[in-house]
Scaffold this active site. Structure first.
Site, PDB file in Angstrom:
ATOM      1  N   GLU A 141       0.532  -1.205   0.010  1.00  0.00           N
ATOM      2  CA  GLU A 141       0.042  -0.065   0.161  1.00  0.00           C
ATOM      3  C   GLU A 141       0.697   1.224  -0.121  1.00  0.00           C
ATOM      4  O   GLU A 141       0.695   2.257  -0.799  1.00  0.00           O
ATOM      5  CB  GLU A 141      -0.894   0.028   1.148  1.00  0.00           C
ATOM      6  CG  GLU A 141      -1.992  -1.038   1.206  1.00  0.00           C
ATOM      7  CD  GLU A 141      -3.144  -1.102   0.267  1.00  0.00           C
ATOM      8  OE1 GLU A 141      -3.023   0.077  -0.629  1.00  0.00           O
ATOM      9  OE2 GLU A 141      -3.826  -2.046   0.291  1.00  0.00           O
ATOM     10  N   ASP A 339      -4.547  -9.705  -8.334  1.00  0.00           N
ATOM     11  CA  ASP A 339      -5.021  -8.658  -9.288  1.00  0.00           C
ATOM     12  C   ASP A 339      -3.840  -7.882  -9.887  1.00  0.00           C
ATOM     13  O   ASP A 339      -3.543  -8.149 -11.172  1.00  0.00           O
ATOM     14  CB  ASP A 339      -6.061  -7.830  -8.861  1.00  0.00           C
ATOM     15  CG  ASP A 339      -5.781  -7.239  -7.372  1.00  0.00           C
ATOM     16  OD1 ASP A 339      -4.870  -7.406  -7.098  1.00  0.00           O
ATOM     17  OD2 ASP A 339      -6.542  -6.436  -6.895  1.00  0.00           O
ATOM     18  N   GLU A 433     -18.445  -6.141  -1.992  1.00  0.00           N
ATOM     19  CA  GLU A 433     -17.012  -6.552  -1.849  1.00  0.00           C
ATOM     20  C   GLU A 433     -17.073  -8.129  -2.648  1.00  0.00           C
ATOM     21  O   GLU A 433     -16.029  -8.479  -3.100  1.00  0.00           O
ATOM     22  CB  GLU A 433     -16.540  -6.856  -0.548  1.00  0.00           C
ATOM     23  CG  GLU A 433     -16.045  -5.251  -0.215  1.00  0.00           C
ATOM     24  CD  GLU A 433     -14.716  -4.936  -0.644  1.00  0.00           C
ATOM     25  OE1 GLU A 433     -14.884  -4.516  -1.949  1.00  0.00           O
ATOM     26  OE2 GLU A 433     -13.540  -5.113  -0.489  1.00  0.00           O
ATOM     27  N   GLU A 451     -12.346   0.122  -9.330  1.00  0.00           N
ATOM     28  CA  GLU A 451     -12.171  -0.771 -10.276  1.00  0.00           C
ATOM     29  C   GLU A 451     -13.207  -0.627 -11.394  1.00  0.00           C
ATOM     30  O   GLU A 451     -13.067  -0.660 -12.589  1.00  0.00           O
ATOM     31  CB  GLU A 451     -11.889  -2.129  -9.883  1.00  0.00           C
ATOM     32  CG  GLU A 451     -10.665  -2.372  -9.242  1.00  0.00           C
ATOM     33  CD  GLU A 451     -10.587  -1.808  -7.779  1.00  0.00           C
ATOM     34  OE1 GLU A 451     -11.545  -1.346  -7.178  1.00  0.00           O
ATOM     35  OE2 GLU A 451      -9.470  -1.932  -6.891  1.00  0.00           O
TER      36      GLU A 451
END
Ligand code: DMJ
Length: 887
Positions: A141, A339, A433, A451
């Site tokens: 992150e 991802d 989610e 996204e």
């Protein structure tokens, strides 16, 4: 196609084709295929609306939260780590470095042309932000949000300076900060494998005793594989190669560790030895009847769980039993955990011009399309047995994938999956989610993830179909209608209820508005030429010119033979190439998915993947295959001869009996199971009978109850609690006893709670099991949210259970206490008070007492310690030597 070209030329060419491909379609006059095309005025109105929303979110943060990392939009104040209740992993993004401002800075210039705000934001960062806080942050992150944010802002500062408009004072200060942060993250790579630790202390690194990190052994694939863009950009901008080298090495390890048979990667990897980590994959109820023929299994996505159905050899259903099996597996998908590893392979090629990344991407992509993509669905599979789906639900992070498919030039599946996602948002306003293959909510949270907007933007750019503008418009409207609050935008706690959560993650400002604004902007309306940049996973823009600014690191080539020589392997074809002279192609594809979730849809069976063993794909024999999934098979011959002493005629090759080897007791490695107890406290037990019990992952957390939960035990009727409860009056206010089996623990718990029970003790149905022989495990839910279950739940193996039921039979009324083992009543060593007695002497007693007929005794402390039974000594437990805890 162009394999002989030099790397930088390929990249140059690629970028040209990409730009041409993505925008050429826009030059065509495209009619609206799902409604009217949007006029320039309409688009401009929506753009203004997005700008207003950005201002609302940004100003709310700057006014009420800065310099805190994030805005808490409901409380209208900053989220400061340590001052708010700990939210677990999600807090690892917060490093007390004004995260939201850093993450947002480049948007101010790149799109919105808010140059004054940008300049003042940069000055704030330079004066206020420290990168050496004693705080443990996520390497992933921090890289994508902070390092990416600093680099994006540096690139923009440089652009403005070059233009001579603003920032004339700027001397690469943001780049120096980025370099400092890069060096602070580097110790994470100090592992034998080269895969980085998932967390690092910004001040103390990893090995320092003060670091409070460095004990982790696993990381997610995306965590290790989403560093190359930022680290390489840092190397190329600063001239220090170490960053790109380290990030590249991590990518190399992931590539090397891919499952060579399937070319897929798993979600979690051990950073020390590079092994894929098997985790609790899913719980399956298996009904085992006598013989199972041909081992034909169907993995059927029924609403709440996966079921394996074994084909029966006969109708003989005697001795049938249901087992709950927890599969330990390594799953592979394109969403959570993986991802952006795939994204970064593709984009590393575009940014750095190194075709090795593209070759790797292409290899993985073929595997994804072979196993994971089941248009319009993208379903996780078992990495080692990729024809097996492991879940009946998808996570919202995979919504980025259609955008990546656009970059790859694979528009058809991109359109299909995007359409499916759009249908889900139509039903639930936002993407939850997680949602099931039947588009029901699996996990209702929506933290304002970008996204879906990202994919919508890329699809519009590739197709020019105004349908995607309408999709974008619906995102804007829903955000305003369902997430907007007076102080910013609030995440949605559950899309089913629309309740808000007090969080506005930094990616909302960094990504969401960027993609939405771009969607409604013409190229000419943007302050920079967007085609000169590549989006990082956090939507920071890095200049593609970096590919030629320095030679890439030394690399090994992948085997070019392994690659499919198709049209798309080295290009990014346009819609024109794919669907020449057919501007309605996107609509044609979408039409097949219009009624996926809504009314008017023909009843569709759940997706079923039938597997007929032996599996040709894996080459494994059936027995090995099932063993790899946690089931062992015993040929009937063995079973029957064991039970009857002779082989049956029916037993022949191909007939097996399922035998349970992996059940819920086989909890995931490293899972800490806090042992509980059932302590019998009513007479005659008085706390002396203590039974070791296992906890549940749901229901009331007994470790948080100071005095445990006390109650009288009452057997449930039916004992399994799977049918409707027949004795609610007797159970009211008491602790229910229920036999394991026939249905899920959560189902039983719900029924008994509804019937008025204040707790449940589940008793194993397998005869002879005991905590002495079987490690404790945690009971798990049924795949649905279990927040509604609020009573305590404990599990007893059958030997311990028998002690309890015997006690009930003998005593009628038995009161018990459910509590953590460490809080066992009376376990504390009693304070020893040694007392001895003597007859009273003259003078000991007051006047008149002597006349009493009672024998008078006088207490006096003794010198010699005489052991006495105080009645509170440590009680016996059953069994005597139970293990401390199970794995
Ligand atoms: C962002 O921080 C990035 O897009 C990341 O790659 C994954 N998800 C969040 C937003 O959902």
């Amino acid at each position: 196609m162009e394999r002989n070209r030099g790397e930088s030329r390929i990249c140059e060419w690629f970028a040209t084709v990409l730009v041409a491909a993505v925008f050429s379609y826009l030059l065509l006059e495209v009619k609206a295929h799902d409604g009217q095309a949007m006029t320039a005025e309409e688009k401009s109105k929506i753009r203004d609306q997005i700008l207003e929303m950005f201002d609302h979110a940004y100003n709310s943060y700057m006014t009420n939260a800065y310099p805190a990392d994030e805005l808490m939009p409901l409380s209208c104040r900053g989220r400061v780590r340590g001052l708010e209740p700990n939210r677990g992993d999600v807090d690892d993004s917060l490093g007390k470095f004004s995260l939201t401002l850093i993450d947002t800075l480049d948007t101010l210039v790149q799109l919105l042309n808010k140059l004054e705000e940008f300049e003042s934001g940069v000055k704030k960062i330079l004066s206020d932000v420290r990168l050496d806080n004693d705080i443990v942050v996520s390497v992933f992150e921090t890289n994508i949000r902070v390092l990416g944010g600093l680099l994006g802002a540096h690139v923009m500062a440089d652009v403005l300076k070059q233009r001579g408009e603003r920032m004339q004072w700027y001397r690469d200060e943001l780049l120096y900060m980025a370099k400092e942060l890069g060096y602070r993250l580097l110790p994470a790579f100090n592992t034998t494998s080269g895969l980085p630790y998932p967390r690092i202390n910004l001040r103390y690194g990893i090995v320092n005793p003060l670091s409070r990190t460095g004990t982790e052994s696993d990381t997610c694939t995306a965590c290790a594989g989403t560093l190359i863009l930022e680290f390489a950009a840092l190397s190329r901008l600063s001239g220090e190669r170490i960053f790109e080298e380290q990030a590249r090495k991590a990518m190399d390890v992931l590539w090397e560790k891919r499952q060579k048979g399937s070319d897929l990667v798993g979600t979690v990897i051990n950073i020390h030895n590079g092994d894929w980590v098997r985790r609790a994959g899913f719980l399956v109820s298996v009904t085992c009847f006598g013989e199972v023929e041909n081992l034909r299994f169907a993995f059927t996505a029924v609403p709440q769980q996966l079921r394996i159905k074994a084909q029966l050899a006969s109708d003989n259903r005697e001795n049938s039993s249901i087992y709950n099996i927890l599969f330990l597996m390594t799953d592979s998908g394109v969403g959570a955990g993986i991802d952006s590893y795939y994204e970064y392979l593709m984009k590393a090629y575009i940014l750095l011009g190194d075709k090795v990344y593209l070759e790797r991407f292409n290899t993985h992509y073929s595997a994804i399309m072979k196993y994971i993509s089941q248009p319009p669905l993208l379903l996780n599979v078992h990495m080692h047995n990729p024809t097996v789906n492991v879940r009946s639900w998808m996570d919202s992070l995979l919504a980025f994938f259609p955008g990546l498919q656009v970059l790859r030039g694979d528009l058809k599946p991109a359109i299909e999956t995007h359409e499916m996602l759009y249908q889900v948002t139509k039903q639930h306003n936002f993407l939850p989610e997680a949602f099931t293959t039947e588009f029901r909510v699996h996990w209702g949270q929506h933290p304002l993830r970008p996204e879906f907007a990202e994919s919508t933007y890329f699809l519009y750019k590739a197709t020019g179909d105004p349908y995607y503008l309408k999709v974008g418009q619906s995102i804007v409207e829903k955000l305003n209608a369902h997430a907007r609050v007076p102080c910013g935008f609030a995440a949605v706690q559950d899309v089913r209820t629309g309740t808000h959560e007090d969080r506005m993650d930094s990616f909302f400002l960094a990504e969401m508005f960027k993609y939405l604004y771009l969607l409604f902007s013409e190229k000419s309306q943007l302050p920079i030429d967007i085609d000169d940049y590549i989006f990082t996973t956090e939507a920071h823009l890095l200049p593609v010119s970096l590919s030629t600014s320095q030679p890439p690191c030394q690399t090994n080539n992948t085997d070019p033979q392994a690659l499919e020589d198709d049209l798309f392997s080295y290009s990014c074809p346009s819609a024109q190439t794919l669907f020449p002279n057919n501007p309605t192609f996107a609509k044609t594809i979408r039409d097949g998915y219009k009624y996926l979730t809504g009314v008017g849809r023909a009843q569709q069976a759940s997706p079923v993947r039938g597997i007929e063993l032996p599996l040709h794909d894996t080459g494994l024999e059936p027995v090995e295959f099932l063993k790899s999934m946690g089931i062992s098979l015993t040929p009937l011959t063995e079973l029957i001869s064991a039970s009857q002493g002779s082989a049956s005629q029916d037993s022949h090759k191909g007939f097996f009996k399922l035998k349970l080897v992996a059940e819920v007791t086989q909890s995931p490695e490293h899972e800490e199971v806090v042992p509980l107890i059932v302590q019998l406290i009513s007479p005659p037990f008085l706390g002396q009978t203590v039974l070791t019990a296992g906890p549940a992952k749901f229901g009331l957390d007994l470790t948080k109850q100071e005095h445990g939960v006390k109650g009288r035990i009452v057997k449930s009727s039916p004992y399994t609690a799977c049918g409707s409860i027949e004795n609610p009056v007797a159970l009211q206010g008491h602790i229910a006893l229920a036999l394991r089996g026939d249905c899920m623990f959560a189902v039983k718990a719900r029924r008994l709670q509804e019937a008025g029970a204040i707790g449940v003790i589940f008793i194993d149905h397998r005869e002879g099991s005991s905590s002495a022989e079987t490690p404790l495990f945690q009971m798990v839910g049924d795949g649905e949210p279990t927040d509604d279950i609020s009573i305590p739940l404990v599990f007893l193996f059958s030997k311990e259970g028998a002690m309890l039921t015997n006690a009930l039979q003998e005593q009628n009324n038995v009161d018990v206490l459910l509590l953590p083992k460490e809080k066992q009543l009376g376990k504390e060593k009693p304070e020893k008070l040694n007392i001895k007695f003597r007859l009273a002497n003259d003078g000991d007693l007051a006047e008149g007492e002597m006349e009493s007929t009672t024998i008078q005794l006088v207490l006096e402390p003794t010198e010699s310690p005489t052991e006495m039974n105080t009645g509170t000594q440590e009680t016996c437990s059953f069994p005597q030597d139970e293990p401390e805890s199970g794995p």
